[in-house]
Scaffold this motif. Structure first.
Motif, PDB file in Angstrom:
ATOM      1  N   SER A   1      -4.793   8.304  -0.136  1.00 16.79           N
ATOM      2  CA  SER A   1      -5.699   7.302  -0.710  1.00 16.79           C
ATOM      3  C   SER A   1      -6.329   7.801  -2.009  1.00 16.79           C
ATOM      4  O   SER A   1      -6.470   7.030  -2.967  1.00 16.79           O
ATOM      5  N   GLU A   2      -6.672   9.076  -2.075  1.00 17.48           N
ATOM      6  CA  GLU A   2      -7.212   9.649  -3.312  1.00 17.48           C
ATOM      7  C   GLU A   2      -6.161   9.634  -4.424  1.00 17.48           C
ATOM      8  O   GLU A   2      -6.468   9.346  -5.581  1.00 17.48           O
ATOM      9  N   ILE A   3      -4.930   9.953  -4.061  1.00 15.26           N
ATOM     10  CA  ILE A   3      -3.836   9.975  -5.037  1.00 15.26           C
ATOM     11  C   ILE A   3      -3.598   8.571  -5.590  1.00 15.26           C
ATOM     12  O   ILE A   3      -3.445   8.388  -6.798  1.00 15.26           O
ATOM     13  N   LEU A   4      -3.608   7.578  -4.706  1.00 18.45           N
ATOM     14  CA  LEU A   4      -3.423   6.192  -5.154  1.00 18.45           C
ATOM     15  C   LEU A   4      -4.573   5.734  -6.046  1.00 18.45           C
ATOM     16  O   LEU A   4      -4.355   5.038  -7.035  1.00 18.45           O
ATOM     17  N   THR A   5      -5.785   6.123  -5.703  1.00 24.05           N
ATOM     18  CA  THR A   5      -6.940   5.760  -6.523  1.00 24.05           C
ATOM     19  C   THR A   5      -6.803   6.335  -7.930  1.00 24.05           C
ATOM     20  O   THR A   5      -7.006   5.627  -8.927  1.00 24.05           O
ATOM     21  N   LYS A   6      -6.421   7.614  -8.019  1.00 23.09           N
ATOM     22  CA  LYS A   6      -6.245   8.252  -9.325  1.00 23.09           C
ATOM     23  C   LYS A   6      -5.089   7.629 -10.108  1.00 23.09           C
ATOM     24  O   LYS A   6      -5.099   7.626 -11.332  1.00 23.09           O
ATOM     25  N   ALA A   7      -4.098   7.110  -9.389  1.00 27.57           N
ATOM     26  CA  ALA A   7      -2.922   6.517 -10.043  1.00 27.57           C
ATOM     27  C   ALA A   7      -3.166   5.079 -10.483  1.00 27.57           C
ATOM     28  O   ALA A   7      -2.324   4.505 -11.163  1.00 27.57           O
ATOM     29  N   GLY A   8      -4.299   4.510 -10.097  1.00 27.04           N
ATOM     30  CA  GLY A   8      -4.601   3.162 -10.550  1.00 27.04           C
ATOM     31  C   GLY A   8      -4.789   2.139  -9.453  1.00 27.04           C
ATOM     32  O   GLY A   8      -4.996   0.965  -9.732  1.00 27.04           O
ATOM     33  N   GLY A   9      -4.660   2.532  -8.213  1.00 22.08           N
ATOM     34  CA  GLY A   9      -4.932   1.600  -7.119  1.00 22.08           C
ATOM     35  C   GLY A   9      -3.774   1.416  -6.155  1.00 22.08           C
ATOM     36  O   GLY A   9      -2.681   1.935  -6.346  1.00 22.08           O
ATOM     37  N   THR A  10      -4.064   0.627  -5.127  1.00 24.00           N
ATOM     38  CA  THR A  10      -3.095   0.452  -4.042  1.00 24.00           C
ATOM     39  C   THR A  10      -1.859  -0.346  -4.456  1.00 24.00           C
ATOM     40  O   THR A  10      -0.851  -0.314  -3.750  1.00 24.00           O
ATOM     41  N   HIS A  11      -1.929  -1.046  -5.575  1.00 25.79           N
ATOM     42  CA  HIS A  11      -0.732  -1.774  -6.028  1.00 25.79           C
ATOM     43  C   HIS A  11       0.406  -0.811  -6.384  1.00 25.79           C
ATOM     44  O   HIS A  11       1.555  -1.215  -6.498  1.00 25.79           O
ATOM     45  N   LYS A  12       0.087   0.484  -6.507  1.00 26.27           N
ATOM     46  CA  LYS A  12       1.101   1.508  -6.787  1.00 26.27           C
ATOM     47  C   LYS A  12       1.789   2.012  -5.510  1.00 26.27           C
ATOM     48  O   LYS A  12       2.696   2.829  -5.566  1.00 26.27           O
TER      49      LYS A  12
END
Length: 93
Positions: free
Chosen positions: A16-27
């Motif tokens: 979840s932290e990685i997705l947040t840093k990558a721009g969100g759950t749409h990734k």
């Protein structure tokens, strides 16, 4: 037959932290695609020694995620999968 752990379980422990840093759950679909490639690499190469290394890295990740990731990167590199290493690095490693 699945193993105890795999590459993505260690690398994406804090997904979840990685997705947040990558721009969100749409990734997530993009991340899932990479996780499936890593699972396939594990499945194609699984064995006692790799499982032993991954169990060690899993335990180590509790104390030092960076060290555990380093071990996994070295293991993936030893399996001649430099393309996957580059894909993983795109996620901030």
């Amino acid at each position: 037959k699945p193993g105890l752990t795999d590459f993505s379980s260690i690398l994406f422990r804090h997904e979840s932290e990685i997705l947040t840093k990558a721009g969100g759950t749409h990734k997530y679909p993009e991340l899932l695609s990479l996780k499936l490639k890593l699972a396939h690499l594990y499945s194609a190469n699984k064995g006692f020694v790799i499982d032993l290394i991954l169990v060690f890295a899993t335990i180590l990740s509790i104390v030092s995620q960076r060290s555990a990731n380093y071990i996994v990167f070295k293991l993936i590199k030893s399996l001649k999968s430099l393309e996957l290493i580059q894909e993983v690095k795109k996620w901030g490693f």
